[in-house]
Design a protein around this motif. Structure first.
Motif, PDB file in Angstrom:
ATOM      1  N   CYS A   1       0.831  -1.202   0.000  1.00 45.52           N
ATOM      2  CA  CYS A   1       0.000   0.000   0.000  1.00 45.52           C
ATOM      3  C   CYS A   1       0.870   1.258   0.000  1.00 45.52           C
ATOM      4  O   CYS A   1       2.042   1.208   0.365  1.00 45.52           O
ATOM      5  N   TYR A   2       0.272   2.351  -0.403  1.00 44.10           N
ATOM      6  CA  TYR A   2       0.983   3.634  -0.475  1.00 44.10           C
ATOM      7  C   TYR A   2       0.224   4.660   0.346  1.00 44.10           C
ATOM      8  O   TYR A   2      -0.996   4.749   0.266  1.00 44.10           O
ATOM      9  N   TYR A   3       0.962   5.474   1.136  1.00 42.91           N
ATOM     10  CA  TYR A   3       0.328   6.414   2.050  1.00 42.91           C
ATOM     11  C   TYR A   3       0.724   7.865   1.781  1.00 42.91           C
ATOM     12  O   TYR A   3       0.631   8.701   2.664  1.00 42.91           O
ATOM     13  N   GLY A   4       1.189   8.159   0.574  1.00 42.13           N
ATOM     14  CA  GLY A   4       1.410   9.540   0.185  1.00 42.13           C
ATOM     15  C   GLY A   4       2.740  10.120   0.581  1.00 42.13           C
ATOM     16  O   GLY A   4       2.905  11.344   0.563  1.00 42.13           O
ATOM     17  N   GLY A   5       3.715   9.295   0.926  1.00 44.44           N
ATOM     18  CA  GLY A   5       5.013   9.796   1.381  1.00 44.44           C
ATOM     19  C   GLY A   5       6.023  10.036   0.286  1.00 44.44           C
ATOM     20  O   GLY A   5       7.210  10.255   0.586  1.00 44.44           O
ATOM     21  N   GLY A   6       5.609   9.949  -0.965  1.00 48.03           N
ATOM     22  CA  GLY A   6       6.514  10.262  -2.068  1.00 48.03           C
ATOM     23  C   GLY A   6       7.607   9.229  -2.280  1.00 48.03           C
ATOM     24  O   GLY A   6       7.506   8.068  -1.867  1.00 48.03           O
ATOM     25  N   ASP A   7       8.685   9.666  -2.939  1.00 50.34           N
ATOM     26  CA  ASP A   7       9.785   8.766  -3.287  1.00 50.34           C
ATOM     27  C   ASP A   7      10.442   8.159  -2.051  1.00 50.34           C
ATOM     28  O   ASP A   7      10.897   7.013  -2.081  1.00 50.34           O
TER      29      ASP A   7
END
Length: 576
Positions: A307-313
């Motif tokens: 999952c991805y939580y918006g923290g960028g690279d």
């Protein structure tokens, strides 16, 4: 004669309509300036009474609990301005916040039937079963429970299971350092013969050990066809990586044996249990009721979930590096994972769910968690929603010293406190969540909340466009069927460890069974709990997401007799 020039002052006549427009314009400008001034003074959500004394570092966050890089976007999405304001108090009109109204009509019932023969009658001499568990504490617990049942199926003597000392946790603890060994052996003496080590003759083990691994979810027939032949030939079989290696569906007497092992035979050592009880006592001294939250927002969990939580690279790099330890994981689609409810909620999202369900900001909350990804910045919104935030580290510092070097013993403390809480909230469908959900059903259906992540994820993404009343209403609607009510999950659904339906009985007749006397494991006059709930509930077949580590892989084949058993074609489960 000098003549003075007479000055003529011309009177400019302004139409009345123009004067009116000028006045209106001036008033509009004045109102605009007042509103602009007030906008600056309007307190943000974190200044609201629901968020007393927010940490100073929250005002300087570089990214939100959703790990956004843009603090302006974070403020807009997270705070939602004037529209989305969380009230400070809870919903006192709800009488079932802390327990189900119907829980008193149900109890655990796991006594063996008259047809279940005693161990002395069924155990065949010269058959010995050895088990090596795998993973963290709760994953190993499932292996120990199933090992007893497999020994019964094979009519073999069980050697005390060996705990995993080589995996990620690197815990050197053996069985008797975590569990009460003598009680384990004696309490199961009528079901399975258990000994501490293989018998020796002249100082040497009497037989050569045959090492192998069975498929996950292996049925009794599977064990009879795969394990019994080498057991008859070699007399000693050692099953390795033993986790979830027994079928979920067994006949009732074997299921009840599972319950006797899990809920009664497996006790922690006195030192662990005493420390756990101390933590519960300290939580109870602060408030009549408390919530225990198994947060599970550590880097490994997020990496595995994909999952991805918006923290960028930065987030992508960090989590992808961790993800590489599972070599056979496919490339994930983060948006799809979230839509399907497979992403753990952020600490903030868990907090908002609880507040929407009616728990006020005065509630004391115990958080069982490892190192949270994003640290204090990620935890800050949850602590603002629930300022009475506790953990085993805040409740007992010096007293934890003997347990700190051992991950299993530290996990055992969290297990005890979560089990002893009035409300248990899980943020994932991992091993600890399943084990405790089943245990709390067995011991009186204590309130257990599991987020309906599939429905809540879309709601959280759009919450900046709705007010609090609408948000609260939707959360309560979505959570029907996920609150730990009796009959919430149909018998046979989910893992047996989380829904031990064969061991749940409903009281009948005039008597009402008290959920406080279940440790006696008495068979009551009743029926197996096969009825559906009269109240409306969700069909959990689709929403009950079973994405635990290792459960998404194909079944492994039984391995040949080999010395090198460290390479496992299955995923190593990692979700305690």
């Amino acid at each position: 004669m000098v003549f003075q020039r007479r000055r003529h002052h011309e009177r400019v006549v302004v139409p009345a309509g123009v004067l009116g427009l000028t006045a209106i314009s001036a008033a509009a400008i004045f109102i605009f300036m007042v509103l602009a001034f007030l906008t600056v003074l309007v307190p943000t959500l974190l200044d609201h009474p629901a968020f007393p004394n927010p940490p100073e570092n929250l005002r300087r966050v570089r990214r939100s609990s959703k790990l956004m890089e843009n603090p302006v976007e974070m403020k807009r999405m997270m705070l939602g301005g004037e529209i989305f304001r969380v009230p400070s108090g809870g919903d006192m009109s709800q009488s079932d916040l802390w327990e189900s109204k119907r829980s008193k009509y149900y109890c655990g019932c796991s006594n063996a039937s008259k047809e279940f023969e005693k161990a002395d009658s069924v155990t065949i001499p010269n058959r010995y079963l050895m088990i090596s568990t795998s993973g963290g504490l709760n994953q190993q617990r499932t292996g120990i429970v199933d090992a007893v049942v497999v020994a019964r199926i094979l009519k073999a003597t069980l050697i005390v299971p060996m705990l995993d000392q080589k995996s990620f946790w690197k815990d050197a603890s053996n069985f008797k350092e975590v569990f009460d060994l003598e009680w384990f052996i004696s309490s199961l003496s009528e079901d399975v013969k258990i000994i501490k080590e293989l018998p020796k003759k002249g100082g040497k083990i009497v037989s050569t050990t045959y090492r192998m691994r069975v498929p996950r979810k292996c049925t009794p027939k599977c064990y009879e066809s795969r394990v019994l032949p080498p057991l008859l030939k070699k007399h000693v079989v050692h099953l390795t990586k033993f986790d979830y290696r027994l079928s979920n569906k067994l006949e009732n007497n074997l299921q009840k044996l599972r319950c006797r092992v899990n809920y009664h035979a497996l006790r922690f050592t006195d030192s662990i249990q005493k420390m756990g009880n101390t933590l519960i006592k300290r939580m109870k001294s602060k408030s009549k009721h408390f919530i225990a939250l198994h947060l599970r927002f550590e880097p490994d969990m997020l990496a595995f979930s994909g999952c991805y939580y918006g923290g960028g690279d930065k987030e992508r790099t960090e989590l992808s590096t961790i993800r590489k330890r599972w070599k056979t994981l496919h490339v994930s689609n983060p948006e799809k994972e979230r839509r399907q409810g497979r992403c753990p909620l952020t600490p903030e999202e868990v907090g908002l769910m609880l507040r929407a369900l009616g728990y006020g900001n005065d509630v004391h909350i115990y958080v069982a968690s490892g190192e949270v990804y994003g640290g204090e910045e990620t935890l800050a919104p949850l602590k603002a929603l629930f300022p009475n935030y506790h953990s085993k580290e805040t409740l007992a510092k010096e007293e934890l010293a003997p347990f700190l070097p051992f991950s299993s013993r530290m996990a055992a403390l969290d297990y005890i406190v979560c089990d002893g809480s009035d409300v248990f909230v899980t943020n994932n469908n991992g091993n600890m969540a399943k084990i405790l959900a089943g245990r709390r059903r067995y011991f009186g259906h204590k309130r257990t909340i599991r987020p309906n992540a599939k429905k809540l994820s879309s709601l959280y993404q759009n919450r900046s466009t709705i007010n609090w009343d609408d948000f609260e209403s939707k959360v309560r609607t979505f959570q029907k069927g996920f609150m730990g009510e009796p009959n919430e999950v149909r018998p046979g659904r989910g893992e047996f460890h989380e829904n031990p339906s064969a061991c749940l009985c409903e009281a009948t007749g005039k008597g009402i069974v008290s959920p406080n006397i279940q440790s006696r494991v008495e068979l009551i006059t009743g029926k197996t709990n096969l009825s559906k709930s009269d109240s409306e509930r969700n069909d959990l077949d689709e929403d009950w997401v079973d994405w635990d580590y290792g459960e998404t892989t194909a079944l492994a084949k039984a391995l040949p007799n080999t010395a090198d058993m460290d390479e496992d074609p299955d995923f190593e489960e990692f979700s305690d």
